[in-house]
Design a protein around this motif. Sequence first.
Motif, PDB file in Angstrom:
ATOM      1  N   GLU A  68    -110.030  26.633  -5.427  1.00 60.73           N
ATOM      2  CA  GLU A  68    -110.524  26.954  -6.771  1.00 60.73           C
ATOM      3  C   GLU A  68    -110.066  28.355  -7.168  1.00 60.73           C
ATOM      4  O   GLU A  68    -110.087  29.273  -6.357  1.00 60.73           O
ATOM      5  CB  GLU A  68    -112.054  26.886  -6.789  1.00 60.73           C
ATOM      6  CG  GLU A  68    -112.666  27.230  -8.113  1.00 60.73           C
ATOM      7  CD  GLU A  68    -114.187  27.238  -8.063  1.00 60.73           C
ATOM      8  OE1 GLU A  68    -114.783  27.487  -9.127  1.00 60.73           O
ATOM      9  OE2 GLU A  68    -114.776  27.022  -6.988  1.00 60.73           O
ATOM     10  N   GLY A  69    -109.603  28.514  -8.422  1.00 58.27           N
ATOM     11  CA  GLY A  69    -109.203  29.821  -8.912  1.00 58.27           C
ATOM     12  C   GLY A  69    -107.896  29.770  -9.683  1.00 58.27           C
ATOM     13  O   GLY A  69    -107.387  28.700 -10.012  1.00 58.27           O
ATOM     14  N   ILE A  70    -107.350  30.946  -9.934  1.00 56.39           N
ATOM     15  CA  ILE A  70    -106.088  31.078 -10.673  1.00 56.39           C
ATOM     16  C   ILE A  70    -104.980  31.359  -9.665  1.00 56.39           C
ATOM     17  O   ILE A  70    -105.088  32.271  -8.842  1.00 56.39           O
ATOM     18  CB  ILE A  70    -106.175  32.217 -11.709  1.00 56.39           C
ATOM     19  CG1 ILE A  70    -107.286  31.915 -12.715  1.00 56.39           C
ATOM     20  CG2 ILE A  70    -104.840  32.408 -12.410  1.00 56.39           C
ATOM     21  CD1 ILE A  70    -107.600  33.070 -13.645  1.00 56.39           C
ATOM     22  N   TRP A  71    -103.903  30.567  -9.753  1.00 58.39           N
ATOM     23  CA  TRP A  71    -102.772  30.666  -8.840  1.00 58.39           C
ATOM     24  C   TRP A  71    -101.489  30.868  -9.645  1.00 58.39           C
ATOM     25  O   TRP A  71    -101.307  30.255 -10.677  1.00 58.39           O
ATOM     26  CB  TRP A  71    -102.636  29.380  -8.024  1.00 58.39           C
ATOM     27  CG  TRP A  71    -103.799  29.094  -7.129  1.00 58.39           C
ATOM     28  CD1 TRP A  71    -104.995  28.513  -7.486  1.00 58.39           C
ATOM     29  CD2 TRP A  71    -103.892  29.368  -5.745  1.00 58.39           C
ATOM     30  NE1 TRP A  71    -105.805  28.403  -6.392  1.00 58.39           N
ATOM     31  CE2 TRP A  71    -105.156  28.921  -5.302  1.00 58.39           C
ATOM     32  CE3 TRP A  71    -103.025  29.933  -4.812  1.00 58.39           C
ATOM     33  CZ2 TRP A  71    -105.557  29.034  -3.982  1.00 58.39           C
ATOM     34  CZ3 TRP A  71    -103.434  30.044  -3.493  1.00 58.39           C
ATOM     35  CH2 TRP A  71    -104.689  29.600  -3.088  1.00 58.39           C
ATOM     36  N   SER A  72    -100.599  31.738  -9.156  1.00 62.83           N
ATOM     37  CA  SER A  72     -99.311  31.977  -9.820  1.00 62.83           C
ATOM     38  C   SER A  72     -98.185  31.960  -8.807  1.00 62.83           C
ATOM     39  O   SER A  72     -98.347  32.428  -7.674  1.00 62.83           O
ATOM     40  CB  SER A  72     -99.300  33.335 -10.529  1.00 62.83           C
ATOM     41  OG  SER A  72    -100.164  33.328 -11.621  1.00 62.83           O
ATOM     42  N   SER A  73     -97.025  31.458  -9.242  1.00 63.52           N
ATOM     43  CA  SER A  73     -95.854  31.464  -8.372  1.00 63.52           C
ATOM     44  C   SER A  73     -95.296  32.879  -8.302  1.00 63.52           C
ATOM     45  O   SER A  73     -95.514  33.699  -9.183  1.00 63.52           O
ATOM     46  CB  SER A  73     -94.801  30.483  -8.883  1.00 63.52           C
ATOM     47  OG  SER A  73     -94.379  30.848 -10.167  1.00 63.52           O
ATOM     48  N   THR A  84    -104.823  27.051 -13.221  1.00 66.40           N
ATOM     49  CA  THR A  84    -106.219  27.330 -12.917  1.00 66.40           C
ATOM     50  C   THR A  84    -106.840  26.061 -12.366  1.00 66.40           C
ATOM     51  O   THR A  84    -106.844  25.024 -13.031  1.00 66.40           O
ATOM     52  CB  THR A  84    -106.975  27.783 -14.180  1.00 66.40           C
ATOM     53  OG1 THR A  84    -106.334  28.965 -14.687  1.00 66.40           O
ATOM     54  CG2 THR A  84    -108.434  28.083 -13.863  1.00 66.40           C
ATOM     55  N   ILE A  85    -107.357  26.155 -11.133  1.00 68.76           N
ATOM     56  CA  ILE A  85    -108.011  25.021 -10.480  1.00 68.76           C
ATOM     57  C   ILE A  85    -109.519  25.209 -10.605  1.00 68.76           C
ATOM     58  O   ILE A  85    -110.060  26.247 -10.191  1.00 68.76           O
ATOM     59  CB  ILE A  85    -107.596  24.900  -9.005  1.00 68.76           C
ATOM     60  CG1 ILE A  85    -106.076  24.737  -8.889  1.00 68.76           C
ATOM     61  CG2 ILE A  85    -108.337  23.731  -8.346  1.00 68.76           C
ATOM     62  CD1 ILE A  85    -105.549  24.725  -7.463  1.00 68.76           C
ATOM     63  N   THR A  90    -109.983  19.607 -10.946  1.00 69.26           N
ATOM     64  CA  THR A  90    -109.071  19.474 -12.077  1.00 69.26           C
ATOM     65  C   THR A  90    -108.336  20.797 -12.269  1.00 69.26           C
ATOM     66  O   THR A  90    -108.850  21.865 -11.946  1.00 69.26           O
ATOM     67  CB  THR A  90    -109.807  19.089 -13.373  1.00 69.26           C
ATOM     68  OG1 THR A  90    -110.798  20.079 -13.654  1.00 69.26           O
ATOM     69  CG2 THR A  90    -110.457  17.712 -13.244  1.00 69.26           C
ATOM     70  N   PHE A  91    -107.110  20.724 -12.776  1.00 66.30           N
ATOM     71  CA  PHE A  91    -106.361  21.952 -13.017  1.00 66.30           C
ATOM     72  C   PHE A  91    -105.534  21.821 -14.286  1.00 66.30           C
ATOM     73  O   PHE A  91    -105.259  20.729 -14.784  1.00 66.30           O
ATOM     74  CB  PHE A  91    -105.471  22.332 -11.824  1.00 66.30           C
ATOM     75  CG  PHE A  91    -104.387  21.351 -11.502  1.00 66.30           C
ATOM     76  CD1 PHE A  91    -103.163  21.386 -12.162  1.00 66.30           C
ATOM     77  CD2 PHE A  91    -104.581  20.401 -10.517  1.00 66.30           C
ATOM     78  CE1 PHE A  91    -102.158  20.481 -11.845  1.00 66.30           C
ATOM     79  CE2 PHE A  91    -103.573  19.496 -10.199  1.00 66.30           C
ATOM     80  CZ  PHE A  91    -102.368  19.537 -10.861  1.00 66.30           C
ATOM     81  N   LYS A 164    -102.883  33.206  -4.875  1.00 69.80           N
ATOM     82  CA  LYS A 164    -104.162  33.276  -5.583  1.00 69.80           C
ATOM     83  C   LYS A 164    -104.297  34.612  -6.301  1.00 69.80           C
ATOM     84  O   LYS A 164    -104.085  35.682  -5.706  1.00 69.80           O
ATOM     85  CB  LYS A 164    -105.319  33.068  -4.625  1.00 69.80           C
ATOM     86  CG  LYS A 164    -106.609  32.716  -5.327  1.00 69.80           C
ATOM     87  CD  LYS A 164    -107.613  32.187  -4.328  1.00 69.80           C
ATOM     88  CE  LYS A 164    -108.735  31.517  -5.064  1.00 69.80           C
ATOM     89  NZ  LYS A 164    -109.695  30.925  -4.111  1.00 69.80           N
ATOM     90  N   GLN A 165    -104.645  34.543  -7.576  1.00 64.70           N
ATOM     91  CA  GLN A 165    -104.825  35.732  -8.408  1.00 64.70           C
ATOM     92  C   GLN A 165    -106.293  36.125  -8.514  1.00 64.70           C
ATOM     93  O   GLN A 165    -106.620  37.277  -8.663  1.00 64.70           O
ATOM     94  CB  GLN A 165    -104.252  35.501  -9.805  1.00 64.70           C
ATOM     95  CG  GLN A 165    -102.800  35.065  -9.799  1.00 64.70           C
ATOM     96  CD  GLN A 165    -101.903  36.077  -9.115  1.00 64.70           C
ATOM     97  OE1 GLN A 165    -101.894  37.254  -9.449  1.00 64.70           O
ATOM     98  NE2 GLN A 165    -101.150  35.629  -8.124  1.00 64.70           N
ATOM     99  N   SER A 166    -107.168  35.129  -8.536  1.00 64.38           N
ATOM    100  CA  SER A 166    -108.613  35.407  -8.587  1.00 64.38           C
ATOM    101  C   SER A 166    -109.379  34.188  -8.170  1.00 64.38           C
ATOM    102  O   SER A 166    -108.877  33.111  -8.062  1.00 64.38           O
ATOM    103  CB  SER A 166    -109.043  35.833  -9.983  1.00 64.38           C
ATOM    104  OG  SER A 166    -108.895  34.784 -10.900  1.00 64.38           O
TER     105      SER A 166
END
Length: 166
Positions: A68-73, A84-85, A90-91, A164-166
């Motif tokens: 769960e959270g915000i992910w960026s490449s 955002t998961i 769901t994302f 993971k960003q947050s």
Amino acid sequence: GKVHPRGNNFSGQIDVYDVYNGYFIGENSISGSVRERQRLEGSTGNGSTFNLAYNTYFDHPSSLGLVEGIWSSFLDYSDITTITIQADGTFDGSDSSGCHYSGRISAPDTSKNIYRVQLTISNCGMFDGQINGHATLIPTDAGDDVLFVGFGNNEMILMDLLQKQS
């Protein structure tokens, strides 16, 4: 492709994709041996060889709370993708080329570090549509996990590393 096990050996045909753009190139034969929970090694019809060690991180538990959270490449050769998961799996997200991604991630066996991913791609031209794949969390030396995602169908394969960003 399809690989057929026979005891500790395997053989079959695999699909080959271009590493940079993900397009299908062709098929190749593959054969080798397996030492369960230790090693997978073999060769392809064009003479390439591989020797892969089992990673015990696969035995770590999975849960939606871990992803769960915000992910960026963060790979230099790819578009920057951010998703955002949500807590329910769901994302939603997009990349710097304007492609939109939505779907669901699930943990089919919470005793193993593997996730099933159902992805819908839109606003991305020939890549638009539904595609299924898998993800796994990979530990880093910095103590953060990286989410490795891979998807494929008869036309293409997509892979990315997300931090993971947050």
